[in-house]
Scaffold this active site. Structure first.
Site, short mmCIF file in Angstrom:
data_model
loop_
_atom_site.label_atom_id
_atom_site.label_comp_id
_atom_site.label_asym_id
_atom_site.label_seq_id
_atom_site.Cartn_x
_atom_site.Cartn_y
_atom_site.Cartn_z
N ARG A 1 11.59 1.62 -33.11
CA ARG A 1 11.47 -0.19 -33.34
C ARG A 1 11.93 -0.32 -34.94
O ARG A 1 11.55 0.24 -35.68
CB ARG A 1 10.13 -0.58 -33.30
N GLU B 1 6.61 -3.59 -24.99
CA GLU B 1 7.71 -3.49 -25.87
C GLU B 1 8.16 -1.99 -25.89
O GLU B 1 9.43 -1.57 -26.10
CB GLU B 1 7.44 -3.70 -27.25
N ASN C 1 7.04 3.52 -33.43
CA ASN C 1 6.95 2.19 -34.02
C ASN C 1 6.05 2.48 -35.35
O ASN C 1 5.25 2.55 -35.24
CB ASN C 1 6.09 1.31 -33.06
N GLY D 1 -1.62 -10.57 -26.42
CA GLY D 1 -2.97 -10.37 -26.47
C GLY D 1 -3.80 -11.70 -25.70
O GLY D 1 -4.54 -11.67 -25.07
N ILE D 2 -3.37 -12.70 -26.55
CA ILE D 2 -4.20 -13.98 -26.14
C ILE D 2 -3.39 -14.68 -24.81
O ILE D 2 -3.95 -14.99 -24.12
CB ILE D 2 -3.83 -15.23 -27.34
N GLY E 1 0.07 -13.42 -29.61
CA GLY E 1 -0.94 -12.50 -30.03
C GLY E 1 -1.20 -12.95 -31.62
O GLY E 1 -1.14 -13.96 -31.78
N HIS F 1 9.94 -10.79 -32.28
CA HIS F 1 9.38 -10.48 -31.03
C HIS F 1 10.50 -10.24 -30.01
O HIS F 1 10.29 -10.66 -28.93
CB HIS F 1 8.35 -11.61 -30.70
N ARG G 1 -1.89 -16.40 -40.15
CA ARG G 1 -0.57 -16.83 -40.54
C ARG G 1 -0.42 -18.24 -40.41
O ARG G 1 -0.84 -18.67 -39.28
CB ARG G 1 0.80 -16.14 -40.18
P1 AMP Z 1 -1.85 -8.77 -30.04
O1 AMP Z 1 -1.25 -9.08 -31.39
O2 AMP Z 1 -0.76 -9.22 -28.89
O3 AMP Z 1 -2.39 -7.33 -29.77
O4 AMP Z 1 -3.05 -9.69 -29.62
C1 AMP Z 1 -4.43 -9.56 -30.46
C2 AMP Z 1 -5.17 -10.80 -30.14
O5 AMP Z 1 -5.48 -11.38 -28.65
C3 AMP Z 1 -6.74 -10.86 -30.78
O6 AMP Z 1 -6.55 -10.95 -32.06
C4 AMP Z 1 -7.30 -11.66 -29.76
O7 AMP Z 1 -7.20 -13.01 -30.71
C5 AMP Z 1 -6.58 -11.89 -28.56
N1 AMP Z 1 -7.28 -11.40 -27.41
C6 AMP Z 1 -7.25 -9.96 -26.95
N2 AMP Z 1 -7.96 -9.91 -25.98
C7 AMP Z 1 -8.57 -11.12 -25.69
C8 AMP Z 1 -9.35 -11.64 -24.65
N3 AMP Z 1 -9.79 -10.98 -23.73
N4 AMP Z 1 -9.76 -13.08 -24.55
C9 AMP Z 1 -9.08 -13.68 -25.40
N5 AMP Z 1 -8.31 -13.25 -26.71
C10 AMP Z 1 -8.10 -12.07 -26.63
#
Ligand code: AMP
Length: 397
Positions: free
Chosen positions: A90, A384, A7, A331-332, A209, A179, A240
């Site tokens: 990717r 992914e 990626n 992530g979220i 995320g 995505h 964003r």
């Molecule tokens: P991603 O882009 O999928 O890697 O998601 C990243 C985002 O996930 C971070 O900026 C956080 O806002 C959120 N995140 C990651 N771990 C946690 C957690 N344990 N609790 C709440 N939010 C999280």
């Protein structure tokens, strides 16, 4: 088969070596600061994470270092490079040319180049990675997996913007969605996990995320998604803005003395929950602890985020004419029970109930709705890289 998944970003490169039979990750890591100085992270399955500063003037040196790490006599996951059976790349934008993954050929590369105007920051970086791998691993079959491909099944009424028609026909201005690899993986996993027939199902995937999008999946196919021609539209994200009244661009430009590029920079990097929280953070953990301590801007940022997610899920329930399952991922979506509960609170009216205890579970596929909830709500971790590996094997075999 052993598949190297790459990626490639403009100054970074993530990689995983996956055994496609067991679907286990054999090694993974990251190259950062390519073209600046260079840092390689490498971790063999079950081993320690190694971080080394190494010069990486271009992606070619970065990939060369990854290959050396993978074949290192002490810590490598492979004896030699002949152990790599295929490479999956990717690729961000496949425009209207790619509705599925594709074997890398000269013609395919030319077509990806033609899509570059739609993703000027991403596609050229993806192509650099492909060319570097071709040079270093001649003869190894390679596959491109596109973020946009899954959404090529959207009907015209979902992807056309209310603009002069020739903007679409001549310039390709339309909704593409992103995505797609994640939405495809998670919708399939959700159906499998719940025992639904994917080909007769209505699933909404919320990929939340730092970048975030929602997808309405009918009978296994994307019928609408919240990102648009670019990944800036739809939900309020980490930094964003998501959807705004287009006239705001002109308004900010005049009031702040910014040109269009300057305004776009604000919308991409200084907006979202980061902007709403007055620059506090784009990370939901920071926002939740600040809101808990009484920071009103942080609390409002979280409210706006959940409201927007719920609004789009509501829209897609109408688009799908009902819904069998809602899946949270990224992530979220995977980690933040509070966000999930706040979003699903908007759907009490239709009999959706979340089990607070199950909503605390992490790290695995889990149904977080109660047994008598009218719709199943799940957390399904996305993967992914595994999806890219599966697509690569499917085309190469
Ligand atoms: P991603 O882009 O999928 O890697 O998601 C990243 C985002 O996930 C971070 O900026 C956080 O806002 C959120 N995140 C990651 N771990 C946690 C957690 N344990 N609790 C709440 N939010 C999280």
């Amino acid at each position: 088969m052993k598949v190297l998944v790459i990626n490639c970003g403009s100054s970074s490169l993530k990689y995983q070596l996956i055994d496609s039979d067991s679907e286990q990750v054999l090694a993974k890591g990251l190259c950062e600061r390519i073209g600046i100085d260079g840092r390689l992270t490498y971790q063999k399955a079950g081993g320690e994470k190694e971080v080394t500063d190494e010069a990486m003037p271009t992606h070619k040196e970065a990939i060369q270092l990854v290959l050396s790490a993978l074949t290192n006599s002490k810590t490598g996951a492979l004896e030699d490079l002949s152990g790599i059976d295929a490479v999956g790349h990717r690729i961000v934008h496949g425009g209207e040319k790619f509705s599925s993954s594709a074997i890398v050929t000269d013609d395919m590369i030319k077509e990806v180049e033609e899509c570059s105007s739609l993703a000027p920051l991403h596609n050229p970086a993806n192509l650099i990675g492909i060319r570097a791998c071709q040079e270093l691993m001649p003869g190894v079959p390679m596959v491109g997996v596109f973020d946009t491909a899954f959404h090529q099944t959207m009907p015209k009424k979902a992807y056309l913007y209310g603009l002069p028609r020739d903007y679409y026909t001549k310039q390709g201005i339309r909704k593409y969605g992103f995505h797609g690899t994640s939405h495809s993986f998670v919708s399939k996993e959700t159906a499998k996990f719940l025992g639904l027939d994917l080909n007769h199902s209505k699933i909404i995937v919320a990929h939340l995320g730092n970048g975030a999008s929602i997808c309405a999946v009918k009978d296994g196919k994307s019928v609408d998604t919240s990102m648009g021609m670019t990944p800036l539209s739809g939900l309020v994200m980490g930094t964003r803005s998501g959807d705004i009244d287009p006239s705001i661009v002109q308004f900010i430009s005049r009031n702040e003395g910014l040109d269009v590029d300057g305004v776009m920079d604000v919308l991409n990097k200084k907006s979202g929950v980061f902007g709403l929280s007055d620059g506090l953070s784009s990370d939901f953990r920071d926002l939740e602890s600040a809101a808990g301590e009484g920071n009103e801007a942080a609390a409002e940022a979280l409210d706006v985020f959940a409201y927007r997610v719920a609004s789009i899920i509501g829209e897609y329930i109408a688009v799908l004419d009902g819904v069998d399952a809602i899946a949270f991922t990224a992530g979220i979506g995977e980690n933040d029970g509070l966000v999930r509960a706040n979003v699903m609170n908007y759907f009490h009216y239709m009999g959706i109930e979340i089990d607070p205890e199950k909503n605390q579970l992490r790290g695995e596929n889990v149904k977080i709705s109660t047994d008598d909830s009218k719709v199943a709500v799940c957390v399904i971790p996305t993967n992914e890289e595994l999806m890219i590996c599966r697509e690569t094997v499917a085309l190469v075999k």
